[in-house]
Design a protein around this motif. Structure first.
Motif, mmCIF file in Angstrom:
data_model
loop_
_atom_site.group_PDB
_atom_site.id
_atom_site.type_symbol
_atom_site.label_atom_id
_atom_site.label_comp_id
_atom_site.label_asym_id
_atom_site.label_seq_id
_atom_site.Cartn_x
_atom_site.Cartn_y
_atom_site.Cartn_z
ATOM 1 N N ILE A 21 9.810 2.299 -2.858
ATOM 2 C CA ILE A 21 10.181 3.606 -2.330
ATOM 3 C C ILE A 21 10.036 3.597 -0.806
ATOM 4 N N LEU A 22 9.089 2.771 -0.353
ATOM 5 C CA LEU A 22 8.788 2.704 1.079
ATOM 6 C C LEU A 22 8.589 1.238 1.420
ATOM 7 N N SER A 23 9.263 0.805 2.469
ATOM 8 C CA SER A 23 9.186 -0.601 2.814
ATOM 9 C C SER A 23 8.818 -0.733 4.283
ATOM 10 N N ILE A 24 7.620 -1.257 4.523
ATOM 11 C CA ILE A 24 7.159 -1.417 5.904
ATOM 12 C C ILE A 24 7.459 -2.857 6.298
ATOM 13 N N LYS A 25 8.218 -3.027 7.375
ATOM 14 C CA LYS A 25 8.671 -4.373 7.736
ATOM 15 C C LYS A 25 8.271 -4.751 9.148
ATOM 16 N N TYR A 56 5.695 0.873 -4.114
ATOM 17 C CA TYR A 56 6.600 1.175 -5.222
ATOM 18 C C TYR A 56 6.397 2.593 -5.734
ATOM 19 N N PRO A 57 7.450 3.193 -6.268
ATOM 20 C CA PRO A 57 7.355 4.588 -6.701
ATOM 21 C C PRO A 57 6.282 4.764 -7.772
ATOM 22 N N GLY A 58 5.475 5.795 -7.608
ATOM 23 C CA GLY A 58 4.466 6.121 -8.613
ATOM 24 C C GLY A 58 3.214 5.281 -8.560
ATOM 25 N N GLU A 59 3.115 4.373 -7.584
ATOM 26 C CA GLU A 59 1.901 3.560 -7.520
ATOM 27 C C GLU A 59 0.948 4.087 -6.449
ATOM 28 N N THR A 60 -0.287 3.617 -6.523
ATOM 29 C CA THR A 60 -1.236 3.872 -5.458
ATOM 30 C C THR A 60 -1.545 2.546 -4.808
ATOM 31 N N LEU A 61 -1.212 2.451 -3.524
ATOM 32 C CA LEU A 61 -1.549 1.243 -2.781
ATOM 33 C C LEU A 61 -2.804 1.549 -1.975
ATOM 34 N N GLY A 62 -3.907 0.913 -2.353
ATOM 35 C CA GLY A 62 -5.163 1.126 -1.646
ATOM 36 C C GLY A 62 -5.205 0.280 -0.387
ATOM 37 N N ILE A 63 -5.799 0.827 0.686
ATOM 38 C CA ILE A 63 -5.927 0.061 1.923
ATOM 39 C C ILE A 63 -7.382 0.086 2.364
ATOM 40 N N ILE A 64 -7.976 -1.096 2.468
ATOM 41 C CA ILE A 64 -9.343 -1.167 2.979
ATOM 42 C C ILE A 64 -9.375 -2.151 4.138
#
Ligand code: ATP
Ligand code: ATP
Ligand code: SF4
Ligand code: SF4
Ligand code: MG
Ligand code: MG
Lengths: 344, 351
Positions: A21-25, A56-64
């Motif tokens: 859904i979101l792509s950081i490049k 991706y849609p509907g996921e949780t991407l954790g950032i630490i």
């Protein structure tokens, strides 16, 4: 939890798939620092360097990651509070870093942010109702006042706020309730993606549990996508599907949430895990202390960012930079140690 | 009394001169237009030199107000109504404002909950640090500057010389928090109040900051009042723990005893809501249903009675006193005193 909810949880994909859904490049963000002394030449602080992440849609991407490694900067770039220095953020088929005017407004509506400090992010002069209503006025999504009020009541119920408290001011709410107001405000425009910057770190554990449950339920009901920044590894593990570990403006490791605990690879990740406070007074942690000076993001960056502190540092690490590469299915690492293993 | 319980309400500390802080039956109320909020309504604890007391409890339970009362840094509407606070032989409730100002920043330093509130946004962090160090020591400008750089290095700020020139907004949340900690320890205080000192820090930096505080304790005998909601930090740092709920102490004992033998129903709820790394199921976390009471209306019953699964009719009529139910273990619950014993998990079914 109801059975259908439990089933929905079980079915969540472990490794993200489909179209992001979101792509950081290759995203980079530099800040220019004024020189301390007059006429000294300005220095460049590299807050983010070449970060690429698919969400991706509907996921949780954790950032630490280490404090000051660029997590908030990444979140702020995604919601366009910072202008990226270079790279792209692709959402809905377009690079949003290049947008302005009406198209940008439309994207901003879809991608909302919740900030760490529930208190200072609320205007003390605004009642809960006004705070939650405000985004609809800014983005002119609803011109009818009574419909706006309806919507405010709707989201207040959704996040578990008492609608009787509509006219209360921030200081009249507890920390957990204030964070719910922030969540309600972020939800009111019906976004697709929410960047959560340490949304529970100021809350006590029982309220933290309430807010985390709320995030999960909203995700199940609305298919929301979260970028979830936190320092608390048990929180990250609990809420995330995948986790990105950052260090000095770069992603060091990216893998499914369970794997990061069961099978961490990067030396920094291992050090991070070993520093977690114990679960009981009788556990003694076996901390892997990273030796040496913490590197600075100011000035030119060469080699692996961890080189000066890494127990496995090789000659190569000092002048060459490891890229983020897949070493196992769904598991990416930026470290020569593993790249070589795979190559052999 | 066992060795670990040195900070508890006994007289041993006072006799040996080890006691640095003694708070008895503290009551701090806020007089607002809407009524009197009993933010702190009966809190007692003590602290010895070189020891750490952790305060945990629900958000809004009065942890920060308790800490601010100790150094009398309260909002205009706030007033210490009752009780005594003795710090290092000084009666903190009555000491003149002038002496209080001298104490704050030299003998006592405070790390505030909101890192931004401790820093002035319009001055460089280096300037603020040097000023503070010079105000509380007789160091010259150069020495104070060097001390500030050294302190920033100790709290793990990379390239500290360059960061002396940064304005607070140019630092990340965790870096601001570390600047505050560096300022708090730079004058070698006898007593540090640390209100959620590491919420914005990653675990490696947190661990570094906590060992810095412990090092200070070992070297200078600094006492620490640590407010935190991170129980892992409690297990790592504290000698004793006080659990607060709606302005009152509900449990107070040594850290190990609290972990192995918690007795108050609120403490049970708190321990159960913590996510654990060892959990594998991604199900809902346990919470404590309901909301805390309105602080204007407390004082006629057990403050936890509307949310307590063990509450009986009596709990709605009587205020439980803090009692020593086991040696060194204090609990305020009508159903946890000497004769009566609750069993964790055995909820009453008569309601
Ligand atoms: N407006 C700014 N001007 C200059 N430097 C900045 C600015 N904002 C952030 N930085 C710098 O960018 C780096 C990354 O900061 P950021 O706030 O993204 O870190 P973070 O990972 O969120 O850290 P924390 O966990 O402590 O919140 C830091 O070195 C910080 O000092
Ligand atoms: N200036 C004030 N005026 C009125 N009420 C206040 C004031 N300051 C604090 N209170 C109230 O006193 C109570 C205790 O607040 P305190 O800040 O001590 O809570 P806390 O235990 O530190 O919570 P948290 O974990 O959220 O920091 C709260 O209900 C709060 O609303
Ligand atoms: S690339 Fe080299 S220095 Fe970097 S983490 Fe791997 S082994 Fe350590
Ligand atoms: S006194 Fe009653 S309501 Fe209060 S904690 Fe004990 S059992 Fe629960
Ligand atoms: Mg941040
Ligand atoms: Mg507080």
């Amino acid at each position: 939890m109801s059975e259908t909810q439990a089933a929905a949880v079980a079915e969540r994909p472990q490794v993200a798939s489909g179209e992001p859904i979101l792509s950081i490049k290759h995203l980079s963000k530099d800040f220019r620092l004024r020189g301390g002394k007059l006429f000294s030449k300005p220095q460049v602080l590299h807050a983010l360097s070449d970060v690429s992440l698919d969400v991706y849609p509907g996921e949780t991407l954790g950032i630490i990651g280490e404090s000051g490694c660029g997590k908030s900067t990444l979140g702020r770039c995604v919601v366009q509070l910072h202008q990226a220095t270079s790279g792209q953020i692709v959402y809905g088929g377009q690079d949003i870093t290049k947008l302005s005017g009406q198209p940008l407004k439309a994207v901003r509506k879809d991608i909302q942010m919740i900030f760490q400090d529930s208190y200072s992010s609320l205007d003390p002069r605004y009642t809960a109702a006004k705070t939650i209503e405000e985004p609809m006025l800014i983005y002119r999504t609803e011109s009818d006042a009574s419909k706006r009020e309806q919507r405010v009541l709707e989201v207040m119920r959704e996040v578990g706020l008492d609608v009787q408290h509509l006219q209360r001011y921030p200081h009249e709410f507890s920390g957990g309730q204030r964070q719910r107001i922030n969540v309600a405000r972020a939800l009111v425009l019906d976004p697709k993606v929410i960047v959560c910057d340490e949304p529970v770190s100021a809350l006590d554990v029982s309220i933290q549990a309430q807010v985390l449950n709320l995030f999960r339920h909203l995700q199940q009901e609305r298919g929301l996508t979260y970028l979830f920044i936190s320092h608390d590894l048990s929180v990250i593990k609990h809420i995330s599907d995948r986790v990105a570990i950052m260090y000095l403006g770069r992603v060091m490791e990216l893998c499914p949430a369970d794997k990061i605990y069961a099978h961490p690879l990067h030396p920094y990740t291992k050090a991070l895990l070993s520093a977690i406070p114990p679960e009981s007074p009788f556990d003694k942690k076996q901390e892997i202390k990273l030796q040496g000076e913490i590197p600075s993001p100011v000035g030119e960056q060469v080699g692996c960012p961890l080189a000066g502190r890494c127990p496995f540092c090789m000659e190569r690490c000092r002048h060459e930079r490891p890229s983020l590469e897949e070493v196992e299915p769904g598991h990416r690492v930026a470290c020569f140690k593993y790249h070589d293993v795979v190559a052999e | 009394m066992t060795e670990q319980n040195t900070g508890l309400l006994d007289d041993a500390g006072t006799k040996s001169g080890e006691r640095i802080l003694e708070v008895r039956d503290l009551k701090t109320y806020f007089h607002t237009a809407a009524g009197i909020a009993k933010a702190v309504d009966g809190v007692s604890f003590s602290l010895d030199r070189g020891k750490t007391l952790a305060i945990v409890g629900e958000s809004g339970s009065g942890k920060s107000v308790t800490a601010s009362s100790v150094i009398r840094l309260l909002a205009k509407t706030g007033k210490i109504e009752d009780g005594s606070i003795e710090f290092d032989g000084i009666d903190m409730v009555h000491v003149p404002e002038r002496e209080l100002l001298k104490l704050r920043g030299s003998d006592i330093s405070m790390i505030f909950q909101d890192p931004m509130s401790g820093l002035d946004p319009v001055f460089k962090v280096g300037t603020q640090m040097v000023e503070l160090i010079r105000a509380h020591s007789d160091l010259g400008k150069k020495e104070a500057y060097d001390r500030a750089v050294e302190m920033l290095r100790l709290v793990g700020i990379p390239d500290p010389e360059a960061r002396m020139d940064a304005y607070p907004y140019e630092l990340s949340g965790g870096m601001c928090q570390r600047v505050i900690i560096a300022m708090a320890v730079s004058c070698h205080p006898k007593f540090i109040i640390a209100d959620e000192p590491t919420t914005a820090l990653d675990v490696t930096v947190q661990s570094q900051v906590l060992s810095l505080l412990r090092g200070l304790q070992d070297e200078l005998g600094t006492a620490i009042l640590l407010i935190t909601h991170n129980l892992g930090i409690v297990w790592e740092m504290a000698d004793d723990v006080m659990v607060m709920y709606a302005g009152r102490t509900c449990e107070y004992t040594s850290m190990r005893e609290l972990y192995s033998n918690p007795l108050h129903p609120y403490t049970w709820g708190l321990l159960d809501s913590m996510p654990r790394l060892s959990d594998t199921a991604k199900t809902d976390l346990k919470t404590i249903p309901g909301v805390p009471p309105d602080l204007r209306l407390t004082g006629t019953c057990c403050n936890f009675c509307n949310r307590c699964p063990y509450a009986t009719e009596e709990c709605h009529r009587r205020v439980p006193e803090l009692k020593e139910v086991e040696p060194g273990h204090f609990v305020a619950c009508l159903r946890q005193d000497g004769e009566h014993r609750l069993v964790r998990g055995e909820v009453n079914h008569h309601e």
